[in-house]
Design a protein around this motif. Structure first.
Motif, PDB file in Angstrom:
ATOM      1  N   ALA A 197     -82.478  -4.942  17.159  1.00  0.00           N
ATOM      2  CA  ALA A 197     -81.713  -6.045  16.746  1.00  0.00           C
ATOM      3  C   ALA A 197     -80.382  -5.534  16.244  1.00  0.00           C
ATOM      4  O   ALA A 197     -79.565  -6.486  15.702  1.00  0.00           O
ATOM      5  CB  ALA A 197     -82.631  -6.733  15.479  1.00  0.00           C
ATOM      6  N   LEU A 198     -80.440  -4.269  15.798  1.00  0.00           N
ATOM      7  CA  LEU A 198     -79.220  -3.636  15.155  1.00  0.00           C
ATOM      8  C   LEU A 198     -78.109  -3.280  16.241  1.00  0.00           C
ATOM      9  O   LEU A 198     -76.908  -3.057  15.977  1.00  0.00           O
ATOM     10  CB  LEU A 198     -79.548  -2.439  14.166  1.00  0.00           C
ATOM     11  N   GLU A 199     -78.466  -3.196  17.388  1.00  0.00           N
ATOM     12  CA  GLU A 199     -77.761  -2.738  18.361  1.00  0.00           C
ATOM     13  C   GLU A 199     -76.403  -3.665  18.629  1.00  0.00           C
ATOM     14  O   GLU A 199     -75.203  -3.051  18.679  1.00  0.00           O
ATOM     15  CB  GLU A 199     -78.431  -2.651  19.690  1.00  0.00           C
ATOM     16  N   PRO A 200     -76.363  -4.764  18.612  1.00  0.00           N
ATOM     17  CA  PRO A 200     -74.953  -5.502  18.715  1.00  0.00           C
ATOM     18  C   PRO A 200     -74.212  -5.187  17.507  1.00  0.00           C
ATOM     19  O   PRO A 200     -73.048  -5.586  17.811  1.00  0.00           O
ATOM     20  CB  PRO A 200     -75.422  -7.081  18.992  1.00  0.00           C
ATOM     21  N   ALA A 201     -74.696  -4.804  16.461  1.00  0.00           N
ATOM     22  CA  ALA A 201     -73.739  -4.607  15.387  1.00  0.00           C
ATOM     23  C   ALA A 201     -73.147  -3.224  15.438  1.00  0.00           C
ATOM     24  O   ALA A 201     -72.115  -2.972  14.767  1.00  0.00           O
ATOM     25  CB  ALA A 201     -74.573  -4.790  13.961  1.00  0.00           C
ATOM     26  N   LEU A 202     -73.468  -2.317  16.262  1.00  0.00           N
ATOM     27  CA  LEU A 202     -73.416  -0.972  16.402  1.00  0.00           C
ATOM     28  C   LEU A 202     -72.303  -0.874  17.626  1.00  0.00           C
ATOM     29  O   LEU A 202     -71.754   0.485  17.989  1.00  0.00           O
ATOM     30  CB  LEU A 202     -74.491  -0.133  16.656  1.00  0.00           C
ATOM     31  N   ILE A 203     -71.930  -1.685  18.212  1.00  0.00           N
ATOM     32  CA  ILE A 203     -71.109  -1.659  19.635  1.00  0.00           C
ATOM     33  C   ILE A 203     -69.627  -1.303  19.035  1.00  0.00           C
ATOM     34  O   ILE A 203     -69.247  -1.493  18.102  1.00  0.00           O
ATOM     35  CB  ILE A 203     -71.176  -2.713  20.507  1.00  0.00           C
ATOM     36  N   ALA A 204     -68.996  -0.539  20.204  1.00  0.00           N
ATOM     37  CA  ALA A 204     -67.454  -0.152  19.751  1.00  0.00           C
ATOM     38  C   ALA A 204     -66.810  -1.526  19.818  1.00  0.00           C
ATOM     39  O   ALA A 204     -67.180  -2.519  20.517  1.00  0.00           O
ATOM     40  CB  ALA A 204     -67.178   0.699  21.029  1.00  0.00           C
ATOM     41  N   ASN A 205     -65.352  -1.281  19.469  1.00  0.00           N
ATOM     42  CA  ASN A 205     -64.554  -2.331  19.362  1.00  0.00           C
ATOM     43  C   ASN A 205     -64.240  -3.078  20.950  1.00  0.00           C
ATOM     44  O   ASN A 205     -63.955  -4.188  20.922  1.00  0.00           O
ATOM     45  CB  ASN A 205     -63.179  -2.101  18.728  1.00  0.00           C
ATOM     46  N   ASN A 206     -64.469  -2.173  21.822  1.00  0.00           N
ATOM     47  CA  ASN A 206     -64.031  -2.533  23.249  1.00  0.00           C
ATOM     48  C   ASN A 206     -65.590  -2.839  24.129  1.00  0.00           C
ATOM     49  O   ASN A 206     -65.550  -2.967  25.267  1.00  0.00           O
ATOM     50  CB  ASN A 206     -63.224  -1.676  24.193  1.00  0.00           C
ATOM     51  N   GLY A 207     -66.634  -2.816  23.171  1.00  0.00           N
ATOM     52  CA  GLY A 207     -68.111  -3.089  23.878  1.00  0.00           C
ATOM     53  C   GLY A 207     -68.258  -4.420  24.178  1.00  0.00           C
ATOM     54  O   GLY A 207     -67.527  -5.496  24.449  1.00  0.00           O
ATOM     55  N   ALA A 208     -69.580  -4.752  24.512  1.00  0.00           N
ATOM     56  CA  ALA A 208     -70.093  -5.933  25.032  1.00  0.00           C
ATOM     57  C   ALA A 208     -69.577  -7.324  24.252  1.00  0.00           C
ATOM     58  O   ALA A 208     -69.431  -7.134  22.909  1.00  0.00           O
ATOM     59  CB  ALA A 208     -71.744  -5.895  25.260  1.00  0.00           C
ATOM     60  N   ASN A 209     -69.339  -8.289  25.110  1.00  0.00           N
ATOM     61  CA  ASN A 209     -68.809  -9.381  24.336  1.00  0.00           C
ATOM     62  C   ASN A 209     -69.185 -10.631  25.108  1.00  0.00           C
ATOM     63  O   ASN A 209     -69.081 -10.727  26.252  1.00  0.00           O
ATOM     64  CB  ASN A 209     -67.102  -9.502  24.267  1.00  0.00           C
ATOM     65  N   GLY A 210     -69.804 -11.608  24.334  1.00  0.00           N
ATOM     66  CA  GLY A 210     -70.487 -12.799  25.012  1.00  0.00           C
ATOM     67  C   GLY A 210     -71.759 -12.419  25.879  1.00  0.00           C
ATOM     68  O   GLY A 210     -72.140 -13.295  26.864  1.00  0.00           O
ATOM     69  N   ALA A 211     -72.422 -11.185  25.367  1.00  0.00           N
ATOM     70  CA  ALA A 211     -73.516 -10.856  26.070  1.00  0.00           C
ATOM     71  C   ALA A 211     -74.824 -10.959  25.398  1.00  0.00           C
ATOM     72  O   ALA A 211     -74.721 -11.320  24.435  1.00  0.00           O
ATOM     73  CB  ALA A 211     -73.450  -9.355  26.231  1.00  0.00           C
TER      74      ALA A 211
END
Length: 233
Positions: A208-222
């Motif tokens: 559950a923490l993974e979407p908070a840890l992505i880079a600024n250019n990471g997944a979006n709308g995923a």
């Protein structure tokens, strides 16, 4: 993966269940946590669980089915005078299961959409513009893998609305440091998931923490899956 130390996270419905697990997971990473419950007293247990971590913690409260209370909740958060770097729209309600799936009332539909969609939109509206201005933010909207269950039609439809709204908002975040994504926590033994669910509530971490840890250019709308730690683009 980014460093969340000293970031500020606001997690709705974090007085128990999935939200409480996420609060503990973020605090362990050094993230300051704003706990939310329906009442001030309901935040007590989560705040106590967070005491072992060297982070700042706060309590805000309000019923998400009421627009006046949602607006007051937003004011409580704003009065903290801190940036909201991470927003987990976790709180949700599930209206009663109807074997006769033609028996859902308008009240059932309204209850589902008020909490699960309309309150979520209001919170995004309140905090995402500042994230965009700061060029950093992570918004995680909790969805559901519920499928082909008209017995829970208001809940299922509200989660599809969450998916659609997340997808639409993601388009507006291109070329910014703000990301908005969906998280499917899986079928967990919570008040909402019930005692016969496939997994314990603790199984929501660390996925559950993974979407908070992505880079600024990471997944979006995923769509992220907490249980199998996968990202479905």
């Amino acid at each position: 993966m980014i460093d969340l130390k000293n970031k500020n996270a606001f997690i709705t419905g974090s007085s128990r269940g999935i939200g409480q697990q996420i609060a503990q997971g973020l605090a362990k990473l050094g993230c300051n946590v704003i706990v939310h419950g329906r009442t001030k007293d309901s935040c007590t247990k989560t705040l106590a669980l967070l005491e072992e971590y060297p982070v700042n913690t706060y309590c805000v409260y309000g019923e998400l089915s009421d627009e006046v209370q949602v607006n007051r909740l937003i004011e409580q958060v704003q009065d903290l005078n801190i940036n909201i770097d991470i927003l987990y729209n976790n709180a949700a309600v599930m209206t009663p299961y109807h074997e006769d799936f033609w028996n859902h009332t308008w009240d059932d539909w309204m209850a589902s959409f008020k909490v699960n969609v309309m309150a979520m939109y209001s919170l995004c509206r309140a905090f995402m513009p500042q994230m965009i201005e700061n060029d950093f933010g992570r918004v995680i909207n909790i969805t559901s893998g519920i499928n082909r269950e008209p017995e829970l039609a208001p809940y299922g439809a509200s989660k599809w609305a969450v998916n659609k709204l997340t997808d639409d908002l993601a388009v507006k975040l291109e070329n910014t440091g703000v990301r908005i994504n969906l998280l499917d926590p899986g079928w967990l033994r919570t008040d909402l998931g019930g005692e016969y669910a496939e997994h314990s509530v603790e199984a929501v971490l660390p996925g559950a923490l993974e979407p908070a840890l992505i880079a600024n250019n990471g997944a979006n709308g995923a769509l992220f899956s907490a249980i199998d730690h996968s990202l479905n683009l």
